[in-house]
Every structure is written in structure tokens, then in C-alpha cells.
Enzyme design. Structure first.
Site, mmCIF file in Angstrom:
data_model
loop_
_atom_site.group_PDB
_atom_site.id
_atom_site.type_symbol
_atom_site.label_atom_id
_atom_site.label_comp_id
_atom_site.label_asym_id
_atom_site.label_seq_id
_atom_site.Cartn_x
_atom_site.Cartn_y
_atom_site.Cartn_z
ATOM 1 N N ASP A 4 -3.587 4.429 7.955
ATOM 2 C CA ASP A 4 -2.693 4.045 6.865
ATOM 3 C C ASP A 4 -1.406 4.853 7.015
ATOM 4 O O ASP A 4 -1.264 5.609 7.978
ATOM 5 C CB ASP A 4 -3.351 4.331 5.496
ATOM 6 C CG ASP A 4 -3.533 5.829 5.239
ATOM 7 O OD1 ASP A 4 -3.222 6.663 6.125
ATOM 8 O OD2 ASP A 4 -3.982 6.181 4.133
ATOM 9 N N ASP A 8 0.828 7.554 4.628
ATOM 10 C CA ASP A 8 0.810 8.303 3.368
ATOM 11 C C ASP A 8 2.215 8.790 3.046
ATOM 12 O O ASP A 8 2.850 9.421 3.880
ATOM 13 C CB ASP A 8 -0.120 9.507 3.497
ATOM 14 C CG ASP A 8 -1.508 9.113 3.970
ATOM 15 O OD1 ASP A 8 -2.281 8.614 3.149
ATOM 16 O OD2 ASP A 8 -1.804 9.283 5.185
ATOM 17 N N ASP A 40 -0.539 4.589 1.166
ATOM 18 C CA ASP A 40 -0.869 5.429 0.008
ATOM 19 C C ASP A 40 0.405 6.097 -0.490
ATOM 20 O O ASP A 40 1.175 6.642 0.310
ATOM 21 C CB ASP A 40 -1.869 6.532 0.404
ATOM 22 C CG ASP A 40 -3.252 5.977 0.696
ATOM 23 O OD1 ASP A 40 -3.536 4.827 0.295
ATOM 24 O OD2 ASP A 40 -4.047 6.700 1.324
HETATM 25 N N1 CTP Z 1 -6.023 13.238 0.409
HETATM 26 C C1 CTP Z 1 -6.221 13.880 -0.764
HETATM 27 N N2 CTP Z 1 -6.622 13.195 -1.860
HETATM 28 C C2 CTP Z 1 -6.797 11.865 -1.797
HETATM 29 C C3 CTP Z 1 -6.590 11.184 -0.598
HETATM 30 C C4 CTP Z 1 -6.191 11.911 0.501
HETATM 31 O O1 CTP Z 1 -6.053 15.090 -0.826
HETATM 32 N N3 CTP Z 1 -7.164 11.216 -2.869
HETATM 33 C C5 CTP Z 1 -5.583 13.989 1.578
HETATM 34 C C6 CTP Z 1 -6.648 14.081 2.623
HETATM 35 O O2 CTP Z 1 -7.403 15.260 2.464
HETATM 36 C C7 CTP Z 1 -5.843 14.136 3.875
HETATM 37 C C8 CTP Z 1 -4.524 13.453 3.541
HETATM 38 O O3 CTP Z 1 -4.517 13.297 2.144
HETATM 39 O O4 CTP Z 1 -5.586 15.479 4.187
HETATM 40 C C9 CTP Z 1 -4.361 12.144 4.232
HETATM 41 O O5 CTP Z 1 -5.492 11.330 4.042
HETATM 42 P P1 CTP Z 1 -5.847 10.110 4.991
HETATM 43 O O6 CTP Z 1 -4.762 9.096 4.963
HETATM 44 O O7 CTP Z 1 -7.192 9.631 4.593
HETATM 45 O O8 CTP Z 1 -6.026 10.785 6.425
HETATM 46 P P2 CTP Z 1 -4.999 11.056 7.604
HETATM 47 O O9 CTP Z 1 -5.175 12.470 7.964
HETATM 48 O O10 CTP Z 1 -3.632 10.604 7.240
HETATM 49 O O11 CTP Z 1 -5.591 10.182 8.756
HETATM 50 P P3 CTP Z 1 -5.134 8.707 9.205
HETATM 51 O O12 CTP Z 1 -4.062 8.941 10.209
HETATM 52 O O13 CTP Z 1 -6.329 8.054 9.771
HETATM 53 O O14 CTP Z 1 -4.637 7.996 7.990
HETATM 54 MN MN MN Z 2 -3.294 8.676 6.465
HETATM 55 MN MN MN Z 3 -4.308 7.948 3.139
#
Ligand code: CTP
Ligand code: MN
Ligand code: MN
Length: 500
Positions: free
Chosen positions: A334, A336, A424
Site C-alpha cells: 500500500d 502510507d 492509508d
Molecule cells: N501502523 C500503525 N498502526 C496502524 C497501521 C500501521 O502503527 N493502524 C504502522 C505499522 O506498524 C508500520 C507502518 O504503520 O510500521 C506501516 O504499515 P504497513 O503499511 O502495514 O507496512 P509497511 O511497512 O508500509 O509495508 P508495505 O510496504 O508492505 O506496505
Molecule cells: Mn505500507
Molecule cells: Mn499501511
């Protein structure tokens, strides 16, 4: 704990208690030597027999084969003087340890990984290494991910991929403890500046338990691990992996579908008793697109779209990338974003307006908006792994395809010129921004260890909202990530060094 049950040095204890016969050696690569000095003869005998009864190899003499020297009650200088008199020099494959390592290993029933706190450092070596930096022994790897610099250059991918399969398999069966142990082991290997050269090197690393070491050894010796192959072919693992790849389907749901005998998406979608929730419905609807990785180029295009929407609401607000892309990843599941507003209170209006705008632009495919429930008066909370309380939304949006990628994907993209992408958005109050940015940058294991380090090593509570000092019962202010690392007495770790 075992340690409290240990007899004191002075008290006489009856002999017996242990089978004095030949014990089976279970941990062949660990050879323990107990220093009798200060420990005393009878306690040394007692501990030696105890260890042997648990499958440890204990050497009575300080031979060259000894890997773990254990001392109790000796001052570091005294101990090292004595060791040097015995001709025992500092060597990379030898550990000189406090009895705490021994007692922990006894209660675990296996040699626990050696951590920094177990070592009895040679004070003379410290002085030498100050005088001659080149004489400094190879610096030890920290057991905390927040004290390691882990870039995207993983030199040990063959090992870490395997350990992550084991971690995932444990997660799928609800074994959180072993899951975390495998993840920690993988994380330590990811932080190494080069590929593992030999197995002795592995034995000096923290956080590698017996199971992880066995996997690494297999791969080292045979190029692959039969245990990993077995898992990859396991029907439950494969099905769980497939089901939990759907947005909105966690391990619990995946498992319940598995135990109902379902194995494919088609079976799930045609099973009359299954009612998908809104998130899962969107997950299946856009599966084809959102199961594909999002590229950095796509992330940059999305940033512009989000920025345009945010600026319409508040021209002074800024949009920053968090998550994996901030850590320098080329692909993500995704994108963020974290939004910074100049004035407190302005954050609440942002996300609903962004969502409205995406709707009116006809690019919103799914949205789950969660209003802020943040209340400083309820801080600090003790539920660290729970979601944070900030205003946030989980979206699926349409991203216009680039001409070239449209041509490449004629089979799927022929009828539409967009790709569904998961996004997100987080909008914390500005005075919480630094904590939120740190928390949303990840990696998950890096965050977990930051919190663990804060709690265990510094007596502070850290989460996505605050840093709280238990000793003074105060919140520690921070306007940047650097402030937070400084409060914790940690060297600053750049975002691209947090891929733990
Ligand atoms: N996070 C959080 N609270 C949430 C959702 C996410 O603190 N409700 C934090 C997660 O701990 C993570 C960061 O936000 O450190 C990003 O989450 P995620 O998108 O799931 O992971 P990524 O590390 O960005 O991996 P990817 O590249 O696969 O998206
Ligand atoms: Mn992510
Ligand atoms: Mn995310």
C-alpha cells in the site's frame, strides 16, 4: 525462575540429585566451563551436574574447545587476569559470561542466545581499543532492532526468507512467541553488513535460538532447508497464505475457512453460509490489482493526488510519505501518508474532506474512515500493540495507469485505464506528529523493539501518541523523531536504516 532456587555458595548441599552416568549431549556446539574461583567447588559440581543432566556439555578443564566461560562473583578485572594466566585469550568464538546466561539457559532447558548484558567485558581490552582503535574487537550486534542499522541491502536473503516462512507458519497457527522468535532471528541477519561467512559467526549473534540456528545451518550446508520446503508444500500453509492475502481477511478468518474445508477463492465465494464484510468484499473485488505490489513511481503519483486534495482543505497542511516507501522500499502493499497541519485541531477536518473530494473525482473505490478517539488524559495506555487513536482512513483508490504499463497488461487493463491501489492516510494532531511519524514509518519489528527498549532499558513508555517517563511521571515533549531518539538515549537511526 530457576535462579532463585539456586543454593547459595556457603550452604552445603547433599550430593546425589543427578544421574551421574553419561548424559546425552544435546547441544554439541556449546562447551561450557564454570570458573571455580569464588563459585566454590561444591556449587560448581552442582551446576555442572545440573547442566549435564539437561544435555549440556561441561568441560572440567579450560581447554581450547570451551566456547562459554561462566563466572560468578568475580570482578571483571580479576577474572580476566586469571583467564589470561590460564592462557585463555580473547577470541571471537569464545564467550566470557556472567552466571545469568547459565541460569537462564538452565531454566530454558537449552543455551539461550548470548546477549550483550551477559558478557563480562575485559576492562584491559577496552583501554587497549581506545588507544588503538584498530585493536577493537568486532563490535557486538545489539539484540534490539532499534540499535541496529538495517537498510534494504539484505546480504542474507536466503536465510531470512526461510526464517520468515517459519515465522509466518507459526503466525498462521496462532503461535505468537515462536513467530516473533523467527522474525527476530531474521531481523538480526538482515542487519549484517555482509553475508554470513561461517557458522561460528552465527553463534556470536543475539536472538538466534536453536530452531533458527538449525535452519541456517541446513541452508549453509545443503543450500536449502527441508523444514522450509515442507512448510511451503503444506496444504494448510498454502491455503492460509492465499486467504490472508485478501484485504480484510486476517489469520482467524483464513483459518476458519480452511477448517470448513475451503481451499480456493471460488469455493469461498460460492459457499452460501459465508457472509463477507464490506472490507473483504472490496478485497475480492479488487484482488487482482491490490495483490500486485505498488511501485515507487505509483506511490509518487498518489502523493500528488493526495496533496491536491489536502491543500483544497487546508493550504498550509503538508503530506509526507510514511511506511515502507519512507524506508526506501521500491515496492509496497500500500502507500502510507501522514498529514501535518500547522494548528492543533485542524487535523479533524482533513480526512473527511479528502474522501469527499476523491468521491467527486470518481476515484474512490473503498473507504473506511475512523474518527479520532485520541485523548491525552487517557495516556499513557498500556496496550502498545493496539491501533492508535488518530483520525485515519484505509482506502482503495483508482490510479490512472501509465500508457506503457497499460500496453504491458493488455489482458487485465484493456477495458479500464486505472489500477486499484491501497492507500492509508493518517492525520494526527500536530503536537503528536513526531510520535505518529515514527510509529507509522515502521518496520513493525523496529517499532516493537523501540517500545521494548524504552520500557525495559529506560523505564519509559512509547507508543504512536506519547513518550512517558515512569520515574518522573511526565510526558516527554518531541517535535521531531530525533527528539524521541535523544530522550531514549539512542543514536538516531535514519528511516532507510529501519528495515529491521
Ligand atoms: N501502523 C500503525 N498502526 C496502524 C497501521 C500501521 O502503527 N493502524 C504502522 C505499522 O506498524 C508500520 C507502518 O504503520 O510500521 C506501516 O504499515 P504497513 O503499511 O502495514 O507496512 P509497511 O511497512 O508500509 O509495508 P508495505 O510496504 O508492505 O506496505
Ligand atoms: Mn505500507
Ligand atoms: Mn499501511
Amino acid at each position: 525462575m530457576f535462579s532463585t532456587a539456586l543454593p547459595t555458595r556457603k550452604r552445603r548441599r547433599p550430593e546425589v540429585a543427578f544421574n551421574q552416568g553419561r548424559e546425552e549431549v544435546k547441544f554439541g556446539d556449546v562447551k561450557v566451563y564454570l570458573v571455580e574461583r569464588r563459585m566454590g567447588k561444591s556449587r560448581r559440581n552442582f551446576l555442572s551436574n545440573l547442566a549435564r543432566s539437561k544435555g549440556f556439555c561441561v568441560d572440567d578443564a579450560l581447554s581450547g574447545n570451551v566456547t562459554h566461560v561462566v563466572s560468578e562473583g568475580n570482578a571483571a578485572q580479576e577474572l580476566w587476569n586469571w583467564l589470561e594466566e590460564q592462557g585463555f585469550g580473547e577470541m571471537q568464538d569464545k564467550h566470557v559470561l556472567n552466571v545469568s546466561w547459565f541460569t537462564e539457559s538452565m531454566s530454558a532447558g537449552r543455551p539461550v542466545p548470548v546477549e550483550l548484558r551477559h558478557y563480562i567485558q575485559n576492562p584491559a581490552a577496552d583501554q587497549r581499543s581506545c588507544a588503538h582503535p584498530s585493536a577493537k574487537p568486532e563490535s557486538a550486534v545489539s539484540p534490539y532492532a532499534c540499535q541496529r542499522r538495517t537498510t534494504m541491502d539484505n546480504h542474507n536473503k536466503i536465510f531470512t526468507d526461510a526464517l520468515e516462512v517459519l515465522a509466518e507458519n507459526m503466525e498462521f497457527s496462532g503461535n505468537q512467541g515462536p513467530c516473533l522468535a523467527f522474525r527476530r532471528a531474521a531481523s538480526v541477519l538482515k542487519s549484517l553488513p555482509a553475508a554470513l561467512q561461517c557458522l561460528e559467526e552465527m553463534h556470536r549473534l543475539p536472538c538466534l535460538g536453536e530452531h533458527s540456528k538449525a535452519i541456517v545451518e541446513d541452508i549453509f550446508e545443503c543450500g536449502s532447508s527441508s523444514r522450509v520446503e515442507e512448510i511451503l508444500n503444506d496444504e494448510k500453509y498454502r491455503t492460509m497464505k492465499l486467504f490472508s492475502s485478501v484485504f480484510g481477511v486476517g489469520p482467524k478468518t483464513a483459518e476458519s475457512w480452511y477448517y470448513r474445508g475451503l481451499r480456493t477463492f471460488e469455493q469461498v465465494l460460492t459457499e452460501p453460509s459465508i457472509r463477507l464484510n464490506r472490507m473483504q468484499t472490496a478485497g475480492f473485488l479488487f484482488y487482482e490489482d491490490i495483490s500486485k505490489p505498488v511501485s515507487r513511481t505509483e506511490a509518487s503519483a498518489l502523493k500528488i493526488i493526495v496533496e491536491e486534495a489536502v491543500i483544497c482543505v487546508n493550504p498550509h497542511a503538508t503530506v509526507n510519505v510514511a511506511g515502507g516507501f519512507r524506508r526506501g522500499k521500491e515496492f509496497g502493499h500500500d502507500v502510507d501518508f501522514i498529514i501535518k497541519t500547522p494548528e492543533p485541531g485542524q487535523e479533524d477536518a482533513i480526512l473527511p474532506a479528502v474522501i469527499e473530494r476523491f468521491k467527486s473525482q470518481n476515484i474512490l473505490l473503498y473507504s473506511d474512515f475512523q474518527e479520532s478517539t485520541f485523548d491525552l488524559k487517557q495516556m499513557p495506555t498500556h496496550q502498545f500493540e493496539a491501533m492508535d487513536h488518530f483520525s485515519k482512513c484505509f482506502l482503495i483508490v483508482k490510479l490512472k495507469r501509465e500508457q506503457e504499463s497499460r500496453e504491458r497488461e493488455t489482458d487485465t487493463g484493456a477495458s479500464r485505464d486505472w489500477k486499484a491501489v491501497r492507500v492509508d492516510l493518517l492525520a494526527p494532531p500536530v503536537e503528536r506528529y513526531a510520535y505518529a511519524l515514527l510509529g507509522w514509518t515502521g518496520s513493525t519489528l523496529f517499532e516493537r523493539d523501540l517500545r521494548r527498549f524504552a520500557r525495559l532499558e529506560r523505564g519509559k513508555l512509547l507508543d504512536n501518541h506519547v513518550l512517558y517517563d515512569k520515574a518522573t511521571k511526565t510526558f516527554l515533549p518531541a517535535s521531531t523523531e530525533e527528539d524521541i531518539f535523544a530522550h531514549l538515549g539512542l543514536e538516531f537511526i535514519e528511516p532507510w536504516q529501519r528495515n529491521a
